[in-house]
Scaffold this active site. Structure first.
Site, PDB file in Angstrom:
ATOM      1  N   SER A 153     -12.928   3.683   6.380  1.00 24.41           N
ATOM      2  CA  SER A 153     -13.251   3.805   7.788  1.00 24.41           C
ATOM      3  C   SER A 153     -14.060   4.985   7.958  1.00 24.41           C
ATOM      4  CB  SER A 153     -11.911   4.169   8.774  1.00 24.41           C
ATOM      5  OG  SER A 153     -11.069   3.127   8.501  1.00 24.41           O
ATOM      6  N   ASP A 173       0.929  -1.184   0.041  1.00 21.23           N
ATOM      7  CA  ASP A 173      -0.016   0.083   0.028  1.00 21.23           C
ATOM      8  C   ASP A 173       0.641   1.068   0.032  1.00 21.23           C
ATOM      9  OD1 ASP A 173      -2.570   1.495   0.023  1.00 21.23           O
ATOM     10  OD2 ASP A 173      -2.493   1.481   2.278  1.00 21.23           O
ATOM     11  N   HIS A 188      -8.618   9.706   4.585  1.00 20.22           N
ATOM     12  CA  HIS A 188      -7.644   8.889   5.238  1.00 20.22           C
ATOM     13  C   HIS A 188      -8.171   8.966   6.638  1.00 20.22           C
ATOM     14  CE1 HIS A 188      -4.954   8.084   1.847  1.00 20.22           C
ATOM     15  NE2 HIS A 188      -5.245   7.123   2.086  1.00 20.22           N
ATOM     16  N   GLY A 189      -8.771   8.143   7.380  1.00 18.90           N
ATOM     17  CA  GLY A 189      -9.019   8.150   8.698  1.00 18.90           C
ATOM     18  C   GLY A 189     -10.373   8.638   9.141  1.00 18.90           C
TER      19      GLY A 189
HETATM   20 ZN   LIG Z   1      -4.595   5.135   1.137  1.00 23.15          ZN
END
Ligand SMILES: [Zn+2]
Length: 287
Positions: free
Chosen positions: A209, A81, A178-179
């Site tokens: 997420s 990733d 992200h997050g």
């Molecule tokens: Zn990513």
């Protein structure tokens, strides 16, 4: 068994479902990911980010995942990733990763194309598929990823990028972060649909997420075949750890670490299983 990520995602694309790509960095995270997918009879992608290379023995990790994949009841793929360095890509390929993500999204389009194309040429020679990104993801709460500026992917440029680089999967920035979200997520499905109409390779959603379930399902119905999940699994584990000594282990003044790891793995597995089931898009078992 370990299978090609490309083969796995091609099948998902045909069946309008997505495969979960869990960020893993320990024995427990890998065991939880494989076990959650086995329970749902769905394939799974074990992802290791370049950012964990300083703390994870990549050779040992790859050997462990391959051994576990070999006896798993479901297909498993091993993915690198967010790699920014060519050396990391080569290291992953040498260790049997089935796909790599080269992230040149911080560069201008022309430079991103040049760098990505070079990676594609190297990876394809070894039968390894490549994910790349244009546009840039913003960062939400509790994330362990790099900060992006939140520029959404331009559908026409996405098409140009895919054609010029010959990548296998495209990570599109459509408003996920992200997050965890700090407010209402604003996911641009219209943009995703335009990308989907122009680009026929599997599309990847980063920032699974905290995205509402119905939004996830809509993205899958608009061409998303791989969804990356990192933060929410970490949150499940750390939430348990924070209360463990007042709760599960309150009668034990010095619980053994193996017991803490065992329960932490169960918490992660439960969180992962929910994602695997959601991403299967209510399709029948595929394995
Ligand atoms: Zn990513």
């Amino acid at each position: 068994m370990l299978i090609s990520t490309k083969e796995m995602l091609k099948k998902a694309q045909e069946e309008t479902r997505a495969v979960a790509a869990f960020n893993t960095y320990s024995l427990e995270t890998v065991q939880a990911a494989i076990s959650s997918a086995e329970k749902e009879e769905q394939p799974v992608i074990i992802a290791l980010g370049e950012r964990y290379f300083p703390t994870v023995d990549v050779e040992g990790f790859a050997a462990m995942v391959k051994a576990m994949a070999h006896k798993a009841a479901i297909p498993v793929a091993l993915h690198l990733d967010h790699a920014y360095e060519k050396d990391s890509i080569i290291r992953a390929i040498k260790n049997g990763f089935t796909s790599v993500m080269y992230d040149g999204s911080k560069y201008p389009l022309k430079e991103n194309i040049k760098r990505t194309k070079e990676i594609v040429d190297i990876a394809h020679m070894e039968g390894v598929s490549v994910e790349a990104e244009i546009g840039s993801m913003a960062k939400g709460a509790y994330s362990d990823e790099e900060e992006g500026d939140g520029t959404l992917t331009d559908p026409l440029l996405a098409n140009e990028f895919v054609k010029a680089t010959n990548i296998d999967f495209l990570a599109a920035a459509i408003g996920t972060v992200h997050g965890m979200y700090q407010g209402e997520p604003n996911i641009d499905l219209e943009r995703l649909q335009q990308i989907h109409e122009l680009v026929n390779i599997p599309l990847v959603l980063h920032g699974g997420s905290g995205t509402p379930d119905e939004k996830i399902v809509e993205t899958i119905n608009h061409g998303i075949c791989k969804i990356n999940v990192n933060t929410e699994i970490s949150v499940a584990a750390v939430t348990f750890l924070k209360s463990a000594f007042d709760d599960e282990f309150k009668d034990d003044p010095m619980p053994h670490l193996s017991n803490i790891n065992r329960v932490m793995q169960q918490k992660m597995e439960k969180a992962m299983q929910r994602f695997v089931r959601l991403f299967s898009n209510e399709k029948q078992a595929v394995c």
